[in-house]
Design an enzyme around this catalytic site. Structure first.
Site, mmCIF file in Angstrom:
data_model
loop_
_atom_site.group_PDB
_atom_site.id
_atom_site.type_symbol
_atom_site.label_atom_id
_atom_site.label_comp_id
_atom_site.label_asym_id
_atom_site.label_seq_id
_atom_site.Cartn_x
_atom_site.Cartn_y
_atom_site.Cartn_z
ATOM 1 N N GLU A 58 -4.516 28.811 31.881
ATOM 2 C CA GLU A 58 -3.909 28.463 30.596
ATOM 3 C C GLU A 58 -4.636 29.164 29.454
ATOM 4 O OE1 GLU A 58 -2.667 24.442 28.138
ATOM 5 O OE2 GLU A 58 -4.763 24.719 28.725
ATOM 6 N N TRP A 80 2.450 23.214 31.429
ATOM 7 C CA TRP A 80 3.458 23.196 30.372
ATOM 8 C C TRP A 80 4.884 23.023 30.904
ATOM 9 C CZ3 TRP A 80 2.712 23.346 25.069
ATOM 10 C CH2 TRP A 80 1.388 23.550 24.648
ATOM 11 N N TYR A 144 0.146 28.052 20.708
ATOM 12 C CA TYR A 144 -1.213 28.583 20.579
ATOM 13 C C TYR A 144 -1.316 30.102 20.653
ATOM 14 C CZ TYR A 144 -2.505 23.695 21.366
ATOM 15 O OH TYR A 144 -2.620 22.331 21.262
ATOM 16 N N ARG A 175 -19.770 32.073 7.527
ATOM 17 C CA ARG A 175 -19.239 30.714 7.735
ATOM 18 C C ARG A 175 -17.718 30.725 7.832
ATOM 19 N NH1 ARG A 175 -23.595 30.141 4.050
ATOM 20 N NH2 ARG A 175 -22.210 30.381 2.242
ATOM 21 N N CYS A 195 -2.391 20.351 19.452
ATOM 22 C CA CYS A 195 -3.311 19.212 19.437
ATOM 23 C C CYS A 195 -4.713 19.693 19.067
ATOM 24 C CB CYS A 195 -3.330 18.521 20.791
ATOM 25 S SG CYS A 195 -1.759 17.760 21.236
ATOM 26 N N ARG A 215 -6.666 17.211 16.586
ATOM 27 C CA ARG A 215 -6.002 16.172 15.801
ATOM 28 C C ARG A 215 -5.538 15.012 16.665
ATOM 29 N NH1 ARG A 215 -0.674 15.704 16.762
ATOM 30 N NH2 ARG A 215 0.243 17.427 17.936
ATOM 31 N N SER A 216 -5.158 15.316 17.919
ATOM 32 C CA SER A 216 -4.609 14.309 18.825
ATOM 33 C C SER A 216 -5.197 14.542 20.211
ATOM 34 C CB SER A 216 -3.079 14.427 18.877
ATOM 35 O OG SER A 216 -2.520 13.542 19.833
ATOM 36 N N ASP A 218 -5.400 13.093 24.083
ATOM 37 C CA ASP A 218 -5.047 12.280 25.246
ATOM 38 C C ASP A 218 -6.306 12.224 26.116
ATOM 39 O OD1 ASP A 218 -4.254 11.373 27.747
ATOM 40 O OD2 ASP A 218 -2.527 12.699 27.918
ATOM 41 N N ASN A 226 -9.495 20.019 27.750
ATOM 42 C CA ASN A 226 -9.886 20.627 26.482
ATOM 43 C C ASN A 226 -11.378 20.957 26.458
ATOM 44 O OD1 ASN A 226 -7.756 18.162 25.008
ATOM 45 N ND2 ASN A 226 -7.193 20.280 25.437
ATOM 46 N N HIS A 256 -7.058 8.746 21.913
ATOM 47 C CA HIS A 256 -6.308 7.615 22.460
ATOM 48 C C HIS A 256 -6.244 7.645 23.984
ATOM 49 C CE1 HIS A 256 -3.520 10.909 21.370
ATOM 50 N NE2 HIS A 256 -3.000 10.677 22.564
ATOM 51 N N ILE A 257 -6.152 6.457 24.525
ATOM 52 C CA ILE A 257 -5.863 6.275 25.949
ATOM 53 C C ILE A 257 -4.467 5.678 26.037
ATOM 54 C CG2 ILE A 257 -6.488 5.068 28.076
ATOM 55 C CD1 ILE A 257 -9.381 4.927 26.963
ATOM 56 N N TYR A 258 -3.573 6.329 26.770
ATOM 57 C CA TYR A 258 -2.246 5.757 26.972
ATOM 58 C C TYR A 258 -2.376 4.451 27.768
ATOM 59 C CZ TYR A 258 0.156 9.795 25.040
ATOM 60 O OH TYR A 258 0.623 10.755 24.178
ATOM 61 N N ALA A 312 2.608 11.860 29.377
ATOM 62 C CA ALA A 312 3.575 11.403 28.376
ATOM 63 C C ALA A 312 4.123 12.619 27.643
ATOM 64 C CB ALA A 312 2.899 10.451 27.397
#
Length: 313
Positions: A58, A80, A144, A175, A195, A215-216, A218, A226, A256-258, A312
């Site tokens: 990926e 995907w 991406y 920087r 994400c 930002r999000s 799983d 990741n 978050h955890i689903y 999900a």
């Protein structure tokens, strides 16, 4: 990987139950950071088997600027698949069985799951065999790879990764070693908005470090991928720039955890982490844009067994 297990525990103990886009429901915290010293081993999850080959193919797909899952299907990488399939079954041209909410329905209905698997297999076969179909329904929009390698601004196209490498080589103390995938003008055209939205590199004492803002997150399914993906990116960029590896810093927004992953997370928390594996790069004179999975090797990986969980969509 104690950092990751601590995150899971923190969410379970302090999280808020929330609704989400998929309708599955999550338990979530906002704002969390983990740090991994890449000198201490490659952070590939040891409390459950995690597929390095999928992570690596990926990332190489991103680095080549590709956005069509035909490449991933050739590489037997299903990461995907669901998002490409969703675009197909929601199109006006699709006339097969109703695939509405296929992700959750597969878990509850064995008969539907069998139908879904046939439709998915047919979709992937057409992607491989039919150029026109692949161009239309295999492309995931400006995700991406497009943003990393060919961000469009009017008549200009910016190759952020090439610019990043040049910047690190010529002005390591800058920087401004940043890459962003969050392009507000194109988010609505993406199969899945990014994400892992932005990352920054930092050079100190001959070592290259990277901080990712996600930002999000799983936490059960996505975050282990990741962590390893960006650790691999640090290794690749460091090799390209003749630097050693430093830290990977992982900053999370909505972590978050689903709710349908809670049993799996608790099983993982019951396991004792093992020694991290080692990454070997066999790049030779190749650019990072020309690498294949055969140029990457993981040694000493002895994880606990895989833990399955639904994705999900």
């Amino acid at each position: 990987m104690k950092q990751y297990l601590d995150l899971c525990t923190h969410i379970i103990e302090n999280g808020t139950v929330k609704e989400d886009r998929t309708g599955t429901g999550t338990i979530s915290v906002f704002g969390y950071q983990m740090r991994y010293d890449l000198q201490n081993g490659f952070p590939l999850m040891t409390t459950k088997k995690t597929a390095f080959r999928l992570i690596a193919t990926e990332l190489l797909w991103f680095l080549k600027g590709d956005t069509n899952i035909r490449t991933l299907i050739h590489d037997k990488n299903p990461i995907w698949d669901e998002w490409g399939f969703e675009r197909w079954v929601n199109s006006d041209e699709y006339s097969g069985p109703d695939m509405t909410d296929f992700g959750r329905r597969c878990l509850k209905d064995e008969e539907f799951d069998a139908i879904y698997k046939v439709e998915m297999a047919n979709y992937k076969k057409r992607i491989i065999e039919d150029d026109e179909f692949a161009a239309k329904y295999g492309d995931l929009g400006p995700i991406y790879g497009k943003q990393w390698r060919s961000w469009s601004t009017g008549d200009n196209v910016i190759d952020q990764i090439s610019a990043l490498i040049t910047g690190i080589k010529t002005n390591p103390d800058s920087r401004r070693h940043l890459v962003t995938a969050w392009n507000p003008s194109e988010v609505s055209d993406m199969a899945l908005p990014p994400c892992h939205a932005m990352f920054q590199f930092y050079v100190a004492e001959g070592k290259l470090s990277c901080q990712l803002y996600q930002r999000s997150a799983d936490v059960f399914l996505g975050v282990p991928f990741n962590i390893a993906s960006y650790a691999l990116l640090v290794h690749l960029i460091a090799q390209e720039c003749n630097l050693a590896v430093g830290e990977f810093i992982h900053t999370l927004g909505d972590a978050h955890i689903y709710l349908n992953h809670m049993d799996q997370v608790k099983e993982q928390l019951s396991r004792t982490p093992k020694q991290l594996p080692t990454l070997h790069l066999h790049m030779g004179d190749k650019s990072i844009f020309d690498l294949s999975i055969d140029d990457l090797e993981i040694e000493g990986y002895d994880p606990h067994p895989r833990i399955k969980a639904p994705i999900a969509v």
